[in-house]
Write a protein that holds these residues in place. Structure first.
Motif, PDB file in Angstrom:
ATOM      1  N   VAL A 101      -6.863   1.592  -0.318  1.00 31.74           N
ATOM      2  CA  VAL A 101      -5.470   1.212  -0.501  1.00 31.74           C
ATOM      3  C   VAL A 101      -5.014   1.597  -1.904  1.00 31.74           C
ATOM      4  O   VAL A 101      -5.772   1.478  -2.855  1.00 31.74           O
ATOM      5  N   GLU A 130     -10.006   2.047   5.117  1.00 28.67           N
ATOM      6  CA  GLU A 130      -9.261   3.027   4.325  1.00 28.67           C
ATOM      7  C   GLU A 130      -8.920   2.466   2.947  1.00 28.67           C
ATOM      8  O   GLU A 130      -8.552   1.304   2.825  1.00 28.67           O
ATOM      9  N   ASP A 174       0.854  -1.179   0.000  1.00 28.45           N
ATOM     10  CA  ASP A 174       0.000   0.000   0.000  1.00 28.45           C
ATOM     11  C   ASP A 174       0.893   1.234   0.000  1.00 28.45           C
ATOM     12  O   ASP A 174       1.722   1.409   0.887  1.00 28.45           O
ATOM     13  N   ALA A 177      -8.500  -1.522   3.287  1.00 25.32           N
ATOM     14  CA  ALA A 177      -8.005  -2.242   4.452  1.00 25.32           C
ATOM     15  C   ALA A 177      -9.195  -2.735   5.253  1.00 25.32           C
ATOM     16  O   ALA A 177     -10.141  -1.992   5.513  1.00 25.32           O
ATOM     17  N   ARG A 214       0.369   4.174   0.757  1.00 28.45           N
ATOM     18  CA  ARG A 214       0.215   5.137   1.861  1.00 28.45           C
ATOM     19  C   ARG A 214       0.837   4.642   3.157  1.00 28.45           C
ATOM     20  O   ARG A 214       1.500   5.385   3.866  1.00 28.45           O
ATOM     21  N   THR A 215       0.625   3.366   3.455  1.00 25.72           N
ATOM     22  CA  THR A 215       1.119   2.860   4.728  1.00 25.72           C
ATOM     23  C   THR A 215       2.402   2.051   4.566  1.00 25.72           C
ATOM     24  O   THR A 215       3.116   1.834   5.539  1.00 25.72           O
ATOM     25  N   ARG A 221       2.431  -1.017   3.970  1.00 27.34           N
ATOM     26  CA  ARG A 221       2.176  -2.405   4.385  1.00 27.34           C
ATOM     27  C   ARG A 221       2.031  -3.316   3.178  1.00 27.34           C
ATOM     28  O   ARG A 221       1.454  -2.947   2.166  1.00 27.34           O
ATOM     29  N   THR A 231      -9.479  -0.697   8.929  1.00 27.68           N
ATOM     30  CA  THR A 231      -9.819   0.721   8.960  1.00 27.68           C
ATOM     31  C   THR A 231     -10.832   1.122   7.898  1.00 27.68           C
ATOM     32  O   THR A 231     -11.489   2.150   8.020  1.00 27.68           O
ATOM     33  N   TYR A 267      -6.836  -7.056   3.501  1.00 24.40           N
ATOM     34  CA  TYR A 267      -7.339  -6.180   2.455  1.00 24.40           C
ATOM     35  C   TYR A 267      -8.393  -6.890   1.629  1.00 24.40           C
ATOM     36  O   TYR A 267      -8.233  -8.051   1.290  1.00 24.40           O
TER      37      TYR A 267
END
Lengths: 169, 169
Positions: free
Chosen positions: B123, B121, A129, B116, A131-132, A134, B119, A142
């Motif tokens: 990805v 959120e 990902d 995700a 953004r993170t 991960r 969350t 996911y």
DNA sequence: CAGTATCCTGTCCGATACTG
DNA sequence: CAGTATCGGACAGGATACTG
């Protein structure tokens, strides 16, 4: 073909993409293009594809905006096929596919690996990902969820199975 | 099929993988499996695939070690198909494919996104080098190079085009 | 429900021959 | 060199019918 799909025709990102990419030849030709090959006979020699099939595939690739056909000499005019931005954007897909083959299919002594052009260091491609950071590897952390434009029947299929996102935004 | 390929048959990670994955149906069935579906009629209903074709594909998937066929009830005995580790390892490929579709094919209002599970959120999947964290996106900074087990004709094809790695190690 | 068996059509794709 | 045109086989894959 070259651009976006109409909203009504968009059902699943995967099946639509698969349909659009068309055939495996597409990926193999693109791979050659990433290696710097641009010409008809290069593709043909490398892939062992028949000329008629190659013609058809190249036409489709150009129509889909993944390759650009342009003359590289005149008298007689000769054409070459170069990657467009759109074509280049498919690179992660090829990398992911090749990485899987290397990890799961290849003999222990791999014959072909991805390396950094500057250092020559071997690369270990993973999907993360942005953004993170991960890894998306094999976790169940996911899932595919319905977005804002999801249609009713898609929602019913996914309802209760995956977390739905807010419909409004 | 289920395991590694013999060294003599290994030429290119991409073409070999493509050959092994077989058909697009493979990916679509796997996608359903990632969504948690396990049964014959679920696959059939979701994908709109004919029963004979689905039978053939499932058999191939099981033979390739990507799915495991196991009874979930007796009298009468009924089977379901669950992902193996090997099958799960193909997830990044599906994600990369779907991400490309979302980025390049989808209408502006996307209907399906990867989120995700905890969350909710969204990805943004990207392919990176696990060691350096650098994106492999569309740069020319990464190339496929011949590894230790490269054969002579592969080397001649790639010679001068991509950096070769040390032959010995 | 989870398939199997059979028929049928489309088309993928190589082989071959020809062209400017 | 960069294709086009045509032929033909193999097979992907849907439709339909049948089974325990």
């Amino acid at each position: 073909m070259a651009s976006r799909i109409r909203a009504e025709d968009w059902e699943c990102p995967l099946s639509t993409t698969v349909e659009q990419v068309g055939e495996w030849w597409t990926l193999l030709i693109l791979h050659d293009a990433f290696d710097g090959y641009t010409r008809f006979d290069q593709f043909q020699g490398n892939l062992g594809i028949s000329s008629s099939m190659l013609t058809a595939r190249l036409k489709a690739l150009v129509a889909d905006g993944l390759l650009e056909r342009r003359p590289y000499q005149t008298n007689p005019v000769r054409y070459e096929y170069v990657l467009t931005d759109r074509g280049r954007s498919l690179r992660p897909v090829l990398v992911a596919l090749a990485a899987w083959g290397n990890a799961r299919l290849a003999p222990e002594e791999r014959s072909m690996v991805l390396v950094a052009a500057d250092t020559g260091e071997e690369v270990e491609p993973v999907v993360v990902d942005a953004r993170t950071g991960r890894r998306l590897d094999d976790s169940d952390a996911y899932v595919f969820a319905a977005g804002p434009a999801a249609s009713a029947d898609m929602l019913s299929r996914y309802a209760g199975r995956v977390p739905l996102r807010a419909q409004g935004a």
